[in-house]
Design a protein around this motif. Structure first.
Motif, PDB file in Angstrom:
ATOM      1  N   THR A   1       0.858  -1.176   0.000  1.00 17.38           N
ATOM      2  CA  THR A   1       0.000   0.000   0.000  1.00 17.38           C
ATOM      3  C   THR A   1       0.902   1.236   0.000  1.00 17.38           C
ATOM      4  OG1 THR A   1      -0.132   0.274   2.407  1.00 17.38           O
ATOM      5  CG2 THR A   1      -1.675  -1.284   1.388  1.00 17.38           C
ATOM      6  N   GLU A   2       0.300   2.413   0.003  1.00 16.87           N
ATOM      7  CA  GLU A   2       1.100   3.636   0.052  1.00 16.87           C
ATOM      8  C   GLU A   2       1.813   3.785   1.392  1.00 16.87           C
ATOM      9  OE1 GLU A   2      -1.150   7.078  -0.863  1.00 16.87           O
ATOM     10  OE2 GLU A   2      -1.726   6.407  -2.873  1.00 16.87           O
ATOM     11  N   GLN A   3       1.220   3.208   2.454  1.00 16.16           N
ATOM     12  CA  GLN A   3       1.752   3.402   3.803  1.00 16.16           C
ATOM     13  C   GLN A   3       2.580   2.238   4.324  1.00 16.16           C
ATOM     14  OE1 GLN A   3      -1.714   3.688   3.246  1.00 16.16           O
ATOM     15  NE2 GLN A   3      -1.573   5.883   2.853  1.00 16.16           N
ATOM     16  N   ALA A   4       2.475   1.050   3.708  1.00 21.38           N
ATOM     17  CA  ALA A   4       3.085  -0.121   4.327  1.00 21.38           C
ATOM     18  C   ALA A   4       3.253  -1.263   3.329  1.00 21.38           C
ATOM     19  CB  ALA A   4       2.217  -0.594   5.491  1.00 21.38           C
ATOM     20  N   VAL A   5       4.064  -2.231   3.740  1.00 22.26           N
ATOM     21  CA  VAL A   5       4.131  -3.536   3.088  1.00 22.26           C
ATOM     22  C   VAL A   5       3.626  -4.549   4.098  1.00 22.26           C
ATOM     23  CG1 VAL A   5       5.598  -5.281   2.037  1.00 22.26           C
ATOM     24  CG2 VAL A   5       6.081  -2.856   1.641  1.00 22.26           C
ATOM     25  N   GLU A   6       2.606  -5.324   3.721  1.00 16.53           N
ATOM     26  CA  GLU A   6       1.934  -6.231   4.642  1.00 16.53           C
ATOM     27  C   GLU A   6       2.178  -7.679   4.235  1.00 16.53           C
ATOM     28  OE1 GLU A   6      -2.116  -5.166   4.143  1.00 16.53           O
ATOM     29  OE2 GLU A   6      -1.910  -3.173   5.029  1.00 16.53           O
ATOM     30  N   PHE A   7       2.368  -8.551   5.228  1.00 20.20           N
ATOM     31  CA  PHE A   7       2.523  -9.980   4.966  1.00 20.20           C
ATOM     32  C   PHE A   7       2.189 -10.742   6.236  1.00 20.20           C
ATOM     33  CE2 PHE A   7       6.480  -8.132   6.316  1.00 20.20           C
ATOM     34  CZ  PHE A   7       7.115  -9.054   7.111  1.00 20.20           C
ATOM     35  N   LYS A   8       2.283 -12.063   6.201  1.00 21.61           N
ATOM     36  CA  LYS A   8       1.959 -12.895   7.360  1.00 21.61           C
ATOM     37  C   LYS A   8       3.136 -13.795   7.704  1.00 21.61           C
ATOM     38  CE  LYS A   8      -3.085 -13.008   6.778  1.00 21.61           C
ATOM     39  NZ  LYS A   8      -3.314 -12.203   7.999  1.00 21.61           N
ATOM     40  N   ASP A   9       3.243 -14.088   8.998  1.00 20.99           N
ATOM     41  CA  ASP A   9       4.285 -15.017   9.425  1.00 20.99           C
ATOM     42  C   ASP A   9       3.775 -16.451   9.258  1.00 20.99           C
ATOM     43  OD1 ASP A   9       2.811 -15.838  11.701  1.00 20.99           O
ATOM     44  OD2 ASP A   9       3.785 -14.398  13.018  1.00 20.99           O
ATOM     45  N   PRO A  10       4.598 -17.469   9.531  1.00 13.27           N
ATOM     46  CA  PRO A  10       4.176 -18.856   9.269  1.00 13.27           C
ATOM     47  C   PRO A  10       2.939 -19.303  10.024  1.00 13.27           C
ATOM     48  CG  PRO A  10       6.553 -18.752   9.510  1.00 13.27           C
ATOM     49  CD  PRO A  10       6.035 -17.401   9.901  1.00 13.27           C
ATOM     50  N   GLU A  11       2.574 -18.649  11.124  1.00 13.57           N
ATOM     51  CA  GLU A  11       1.389 -19.045  11.875  1.00 13.57           C
ATOM     52  C   GLU A  11       0.219 -18.092  11.648  1.00 13.57           C
ATOM     53  OE1 GLU A  11       3.368 -21.745  15.387  1.00 13.57           O
ATOM     54  OE2 GLU A  11       2.941 -19.652  15.879  1.00 13.57           O
ATOM     55  N   GLY A  12       0.320 -17.271  10.603  1.00 18.44           N
ATOM     56  CA  GLY A  12      -0.803 -16.451  10.185  1.00 18.44           C
ATOM     57  C   GLY A  12      -0.936 -15.107  10.867  1.00 18.44           C
ATOM     58  N   ASN A  13       0.052 -14.717  11.683  1.00 21.93           N
ATOM     59  CA  ASN A  13       0.011 -13.405  12.317  1.00 21.93           C
ATOM     60  C   ASN A  13       0.413 -12.326  11.319  1.00 21.93           C
ATOM     61  OD1 ASN A  13      -0.405 -14.458  15.123  1.00 21.93           O
ATOM     62  ND2 ASN A  13       1.625 -15.335  14.756  1.00 21.93           N
ATOM     63  N   GLY A  14      -0.320 -11.237  11.288  1.00 16.59           N
ATOM     64  CA  GLY A  14      -0.009 -10.163  10.375  1.00 16.59           C
ATOM     65  C   GLY A  14       1.227  -9.387  10.803  1.00 16.59           C
ATOM     66  N   VAL A  15       2.019  -8.992   9.818  1.00 16.12           N
ATOM     67  CA  VAL A  15       3.210  -8.176  10.041  1.00 16.12           C
ATOM     68  C   VAL A  15       3.188  -7.041   9.028  1.00 16.12           C
ATOM     69  CG1 VAL A  15       5.732  -8.124  10.202  1.00 16.12           C
ATOM     70  CG2 VAL A  15       4.492 -10.240  10.736  1.00 16.12           C
ATOM     71  N   GLN A  16       3.625  -5.865   9.444  1.00 13.73           N
ATOM     72  CA  GLN A  16       3.771  -4.745   8.522  1.00 13.73           C
ATOM     73  C   GLN A  16       5.154  -4.132   8.657  1.00 13.73           C
ATOM     74  OE1 GLN A  16       0.987  -1.506   8.622  1.00 13.73           O
ATOM     75  NE2 GLN A  16      -0.665  -2.674   7.677  1.00 13.73           N
ATOM     76  N   PHE A  17       5.700  -3.701   7.523  1.00 12.01           N
ATOM     77  CA  PHE A  17       6.826  -2.776   7.504  1.00 12.01           C
ATOM     78  C   PHE A  17       6.271  -1.403   7.172  1.00 12.01           C
ATOM     79  CE2 PHE A  17       9.676  -6.452   5.958  1.00 12.01           C
ATOM     80  CZ  PHE A  17      10.078  -6.751   7.246  1.00 12.01           C
ATOM     81  N   VAL A  18       6.609  -0.403   7.962  1.00 14.00           N
ATOM     82  CA  VAL A  18       6.192   0.975   7.690  1.00 14.00           C
ATOM     83  C   VAL A  18       7.430   1.850   7.636  1.00 14.00           C
ATOM     84  CG1 VAL A  18       3.906   0.690   8.717  1.00 14.00           C
ATOM     85  CG2 VAL A  18       5.802   1.463  10.140  1.00 14.00           C
ATOM     86  N   PRO A  19       7.366   2.989   6.938  1.00  9.94           N
ATOM     87  CA  PRO A  19       8.560   3.836   6.802  1.00  9.94           C
ATOM     88  C   PRO A  19       9.055   4.348   8.148  1.00  9.94           C
ATOM     89  CG  PRO A  19       6.878   4.461   5.210  1.00  9.94           C
ATOM     90  CD  PRO A  19       6.225   3.505   6.159  1.00  9.94           C
ATOM     91  N   TYR A  20      10.329   4.638   8.198  1.00 13.94           N
ATOM     92  CA  TYR A  20      10.954   5.198   9.396  1.00 13.94           C
ATOM     93  C   TYR A  20      10.241   6.468   9.822  1.00 13.94           C
ATOM     94  CZ  TYR A  20      14.468   7.502  12.323  1.00 13.94           C
ATOM     95  OH  TYR A  20      15.116   8.138  13.355  1.00 13.94           O
ATOM     96  N   ARG A  21       9.975   6.559  11.119  1.00 11.94           N
ATOM     97  CA  ARG A  21       9.306   7.727  11.676  1.00 11.94           C
ATOM     98  C   ARG A  21      10.254   8.317  12.720  1.00 11.94           C
ATOM     99  NH1 ARG A  21       3.281   6.565  13.451  1.00 11.94           N
ATOM    100  NH2 ARG A  21       4.178   5.898  15.439  1.00 11.94           N
ATOM    101  N   PRO A  22      10.966   9.383  12.399  1.00 18.59           N
ATOM    102  CA  PRO A  22      11.971   9.897  13.338  1.00 18.59           C
ATOM    103  C   PRO A  22      11.361  10.243  14.683  1.00 18.59           C
ATOM    104  CG  PRO A  22      11.510  11.498  11.598  1.00 18.59           C
ATOM    105  CD  PRO A  22      10.852  10.207  11.200  1.00 18.59           C
ATOM    106  N   HIS A  23      12.023   9.761  15.747  1.00 21.32           N
ATOM    107  CA  HIS A  23      11.552   9.980  17.118  1.00 21.32           C
ATOM    108  C   HIS A  23      10.112   9.502  17.293  1.00 21.32           C
ATOM    109  CE1 HIS A  23      15.141  12.241  18.143  1.00 21.32           C
ATOM    110  NE2 HIS A  23      15.003  12.879  17.001  1.00 21.32           N
ATOM    111  N   ARG A  24       9.718   8.508  16.459  1.00 20.92           N
ATOM    112  CA  ARG A  24       8.366   7.948  16.517  1.00 20.92           C
ATOM    113  C   ARG A  24       7.339   9.075  16.400  1.00 20.92           C
ATOM    114  NH1 ARG A  24       7.352   3.453  20.743  1.00 20.92           N
ATOM    115  NH2 ARG A  24       5.821   2.990  19.146  1.00 20.92           N
TER     116      ARG A  24
END
Length: 302
Positions: free
Chosen positions: A91-114
Motif C-alpha cells: 500500500t502507500e503506507q506499508a508492506v503487509e505480509f503474514k508469518d508462518p502461523e498467520g500473524n499479520g506483520v507490517q513494515f512501515v517507513p521510518y518515523r523519526p523519534h516515533r
C-alpha cells in the motif's frame, strides 16, 4: 537483509469500535487521535498513534507494524520479501505480509523519534495528553506451535535478532534496539497472540494503573512479577473482548550492540524471581477458563 528501527503500532480488531476506543482511553490513558474508515487511531504519548482499533466480526490481533531503519524504504522492503518469495501486499503506507502461523506483520517507513520532536516528554507542553498514560508501546508476545520456525522467520524475514532464549526450546525473546525484547514467542503447542505491552515510568505508576483498572472491573491473572529474563517489573490484564492480555511494565533490561544471546533455564526463577509461575489460565483464551479465572474459582481451597 532488512533492518528495523522499532515497533511502531499494533492493530486490533474489535466488535464495538466506540466502546473499545472509550475503554482504551478511560482505562489505559491512551488518546484518540482520529477516526478514519472504520478505524480509531490511539496514541500513548506525542506519537501519531501506537494502537489502531478496527471494527470487525473477528476480534483479536490483525498485525504488528515495525518501523524500517532510515536506510530502508518500502521499495527495499518489497524487494526483500520478493527475494525470499514471501507473499505480501503493498500500500502507500506499508508492506503487509503474514508469518508462518498467520500473524499479520507490517513494515512501515521510518518515523523519526516515533513522530515526536527532539525534546523529552517532560520538557514539552500539551493540551491533549491524559494524566498517567503509558510512555510508549514496547513489545508484543505470541504463543507458538513451532518455535524454531517462528524465530528463523523473524530473524531472516522480519529483521529481528535473538536477545535470549528460555531453555533450548521453551521460548525466545527478540530484539531490535536496546530494549531487551520487542517481540517474544512462548512454545505452548498452540499458536495465539498473547499480549501487547506498554512501558510505564516506574512501579508506582503500575500500582496506580492497576488500582484504576480494578475500578473499571479489570482483573490481573498474573502479577506483579519481576521477570528473570528481561528483568522488567510487570503485570498482566486480561482483555476478553480482544482475546489477549495487556502487559504494563517498567525497568526493562537494556542491552548493547555486542550482546550475546543467553539461554535462561526454563524454571520459575527465569519467569518470576519473586515467586510463582503464571497460572494455566494465563495461556488460555476459551470462555470457560476466562469465567473461572474472573471469579478465582480455581484458586478456592478444596
Amino acid at each position: 537483509m532488512i533492518k528495523l528501527s522499532d515497533i511502531d503500532h499494533v492493530q486490533l480488531g474489535v466488535e464495538d469500535l466506540d466502546s473499545a476506543a472509550h475503554s482504551w482511553q478511560m482505562e489505559f490513558g491512551l488518546i484518540e487521535r482520529e477516526r478514519e474508515g472504520g478505524s480509531a487511531f490511539l496514541a500513548c504519548n506525542y506519537e501519531p498513534y501506537s494502537l489502531v482499533l478496527s471494527k470487525t466480526n473477528t476480534p483479536g490481533i490483525v498485525y504488528a507494524a515495525y518501523n524500517l531503519d532510515p536506510e530502508f524504504s518500502l521499495d527495499d522492503a518489497e524487494k526483500h520479501l520478493k527475494d525470499h518469495r514471501i507473499e505480501y501486499r503493498r500500500t502507500e503506507q506499508a508492506v503487509e505480509f503474514k508469518d508462518p502461523e498467520g500473524n499479520g506483520v507490517q513494515f512501515v517507513p521510518y518515523r523519526p523519534h516515533r513522530g515526536q520532536d527532539v525534546f523529552p516528554r517532560t520538557s514539552r507542553y500539551t493540551k491533549d495528553l491524559h494524566q498517567a498514560g503509558p510512555r510508549r508501546l514496547g513489545h508484543v508476545n505470541y504463543l507458538t506451535a513451532n518455535l524454531k520456525q517462528m524465530v528463523d522467520f523473524y530473524v531472516d524475514i522480519v529483521g529481528q535478532e535473538v536477545a535470549d532464549t528460555l531453555g533450548p526450546d521453551a521460548g525466545a525473546f527478540m530484539r531490535i534496539g536496546a530494549d531487551h525484547h520487542v517481540n517474544a514467542f512462548v512454545n505452548t503447542g498452540t499458536p495465539h497472540f498473547h499480549h501487547l505491552a506498554f512501558d510505564l515510568i516506574d512501579f508506582g505508576q503500575i500500582r496506580s494503573s492497576f488500582d484504576h483498572l480494578a475500578q473499571h472491573g479489570r482483573w490481573f491473572p498474573w502479577g506483579p512479577v519481576r521477570h528473570g529474563i528481561g528483568g522488567n517489573l510487570a503485570g498482566y490484564v486480561r482483555l476478553p473482548e480482544a482475546e489477549c492480555f495487556v502487559e504494563l511494565y517498567c525497568d526493562m533490561e537494556q542491552i548493547d550492540q555486542h550482546h550475546e544471546p543467553r539461554e535462561f533455564p526454563d524454571d520459575r526463577h527465569s519467569s518470576n524471581v519473586w515467586g510463582m509461575l503464571p497460572p494455566r489460565s494465563y495461556f488460555r483464551f476459551d470462555k470457560e477458563t476466562i469465567d473461572a479465572e474472573r471469579e478465582s474459582l480455581r484458586s478456592i481451597w478444596q
